[in-house]
Design a protein around this motif. Structure first.
Motif, PDB file in Angstrom:
ATOM      1  N   GLY A 259       8.753  -3.776   6.396  1.00 32.39           N
ATOM      2  CA  GLY A 259       9.231  -2.637   5.604  1.00 32.39           C
ATOM      3  C   GLY A 259       8.964  -2.816   4.127  1.00 32.39           C
ATOM      4  N   PRO A 260       7.700  -2.930   3.734  1.00 30.43           N
ATOM      5  CA  PRO A 260       7.363  -3.231   2.336  1.00 30.43           C
ATOM      6  C   PRO A 260       7.418  -2.005   1.428  1.00 30.43           C
ATOM      7  N   SER A 261       8.579  -1.717   0.876  1.00 28.47           N
ATOM      8  CA  SER A 261       8.707  -0.529   0.024  1.00 28.47           C
ATOM      9  C   SER A 261       8.715  -0.860  -1.467  1.00 28.47           C
ATOM     10  N   ILE A 262       8.630  -2.148  -1.808  1.00 28.06           N
ATOM     11  CA  ILE A 262       8.592  -2.537  -3.226  1.00 28.06           C
ATOM     12  C   ILE A 262       7.433  -1.866  -3.976  1.00 28.06           C
ATOM     13  N   PRO A 263       6.216  -1.768  -3.398  1.00 26.33           N
ATOM     14  CA  PRO A 263       5.133  -1.110  -4.151  1.00 26.33           C
ATOM     15  C   PRO A 263       5.492   0.310  -4.602  1.00 26.33           C
ATOM     16  N   LYS A 264       6.147   1.078  -3.738  1.00 29.17           N
ATOM     17  CA  LYS A 264       6.511   2.446  -4.120  1.00 29.17           C
ATOM     18  C   LYS A 264       7.552   2.442  -5.231  1.00 29.17           C
ATOM     19  N   MET A 265       8.566   1.564  -5.098  1.00 27.86           N
ATOM     20  CA  MET A 265       9.640   1.533  -6.086  1.00 27.86           C
ATOM     21  C   MET A 265       9.150   1.062  -7.451  1.00 27.86           C
ATOM     22  N   MET A 266       8.107   0.238  -7.452  1.00 26.73           N
ATOM     23  CA  MET A 266       7.573  -0.266  -8.711  1.00 26.73           C
ATOM     24  C   MET A 266       6.486   0.642  -9.281  1.00 26.73           C
ATOM     25  N   GLY A 267       6.215   1.769  -8.608  1.00 25.53           N
ATOM     26  CA  GLY A 267       5.176   2.675  -9.086  1.00 25.53           C
ATOM     27  C   GLY A 267       3.783   2.146  -8.850  1.00 25.53           C
ATOM     28  N   LEU A 268       3.618   1.315  -7.804  1.00 27.53           N
ATOM     29  CA  LEU A 268       2.327   0.667  -7.535  1.00 27.53           C
ATOM     30  C   LEU A 268       1.700   1.135  -6.225  1.00 27.53           C
ATOM     31  N   GLU A 269       2.221   2.184  -5.643  1.00 28.02           N
ATOM     32  CA  GLU A 269       1.701   2.662  -4.366  1.00 28.02           C
ATOM     33  C   GLU A 269       0.224   3.041  -4.505  1.00 28.02           C
ATOM     34  N   GLY A 270      -0.588   2.570  -3.553  1.00 27.48           N
ATOM     35  CA  GLY A 270      -2.019   2.842  -3.599  1.00 27.48           C
ATOM     36  C   GLY A 270      -2.828   1.757  -4.276  1.00 27.48           C
TER      37      GLY A 270
END
Length: 286
Positions: A62-73
């Motif tokens: 469940g790696p949601s840290i990228p989205k929360m840090m604004g790093l998705e993609g």
């Protein structure tokens, strides 16, 4: 720390503080605390000591840290010295299996050994450089990921774990197990954070208990188990919006009661790590 391909310690990254952000009934709550912790240490010390921070997300499924840090993609790049972390700022690097997926909706269906191999690879192959803080975000529970990270970082002397809960008994039951886990593996406990601790109306300023602490909440549990209570964070709808948008809640809503609670909690964590580091230096000097 670097580990060679036989699983033996090869080289230790110069890391001043290692912390495990440990588990809650609600994984999003836990990740939110991890997110603000990394951001706050970065913001608190940026203009004084320019601390270098590594945020390692080992919630493999469940790696949601990228989205929360604004790093998705964003994607991980490889160089001669290993994988390069994805940087939010010059001194705040992030690594997550989320950067290795083709889509945020892809499911990671791995058994324990493959998860452990991924965690070892993160520690072995990521070129963090010299860092002051390594913050590790774990999934809920007391399973493979937790055992692996404690084992792999045992030589690096982890400062301790921060355990996140909500006020209701159904969450506290799980957290008691997690505290027991920490005792069994001799992992120091920095303290417990109670999230969703009441709701303060932004208009009338009255407080309502959305999740009533029927057994006394984290405060009573910490007293019974003799572990520190780092603080209580009230509900604020803007927290969820900020996480979804990859924005800093602390910057967006600086006057929120939740922002003040976050700042106080993170200061206590930094104080603990500083004290822990001083004790270790004294022991080494002897």
């Amino acid at each position: 720390m670097k580990v060679n391909r036989n699983g033996k310690e090869e080289q230790e990254t110069n890391t001043e503080h290692k912390r495990v952000k440990n588990k809650s009934k609600n994984k999003v709550i836990r990740k939110t605390i991890t997110f603000w912790n990394g951001n706050m240490i970065f913001k608190n010390e940026l203009f004084t000591t320019f601390s270098k921070i590594a945020l390692l997300d080992i919630d493999i499924c469940g790696p949601s840290i990228p989205k929360m840090m604004g790093l998705e993609g964003e994607q991980v790049h490889q160089s001669g010295s290993g994988w390069s972390p994805v940087y939010v700022e010059e001194n705040l690097g992030v690594m997550s299996v989320g950067f290795l997926l083709g889509s945020p909706d892809d499911a990671v269906i791995w058994r324990g050994p493959k998860k452990n191999g991924m965690i070892k690879q993160f520690l072995r192959d990521v070129d963090w450089g010299e860092i002051d803080y390594l913050i590790v975000d774990t999934p809920p529970g007391t399973s493979d990921e937790h055992l692996s990270i404690v084992q792999y970082l045992s030589a690096a002397h982890i400062d301790g774990a921060v355990i996140i809960t909500t006020p209701q008994e159904v969450s506290l039951q799980d957290v008691r197990k997690e505290i027991n886990f920490c005792h069994k593996v001799k992992l120091p406990i920095i303290g417990v954070v109670e999230n969703m601790s009441g709701f303060i109306c932004p208009k009338c300023k009255n407080e309502s208990q959305i999740f009533p602490p029927t057994t006394g909440g984290a405060e009573v549990m910490c007293q019974d188990l003799k572990v520190p209570l780092l603080g209580k964070v009230p509900l604020d709808p803007q927290i969820g919006k900020s996480c979804d948008n990859g924005q800093s809640f602390l910057t967006e809503v600086p006057d929120s009661p939740a922002t003040l609670a976050y700042r106080n909690i993170i200061q206590r964590i930094q104080d603990f790590c500083g004290l822990h580091s001083s004790k270790e230096e004294k022991l080494i000097s002897r």
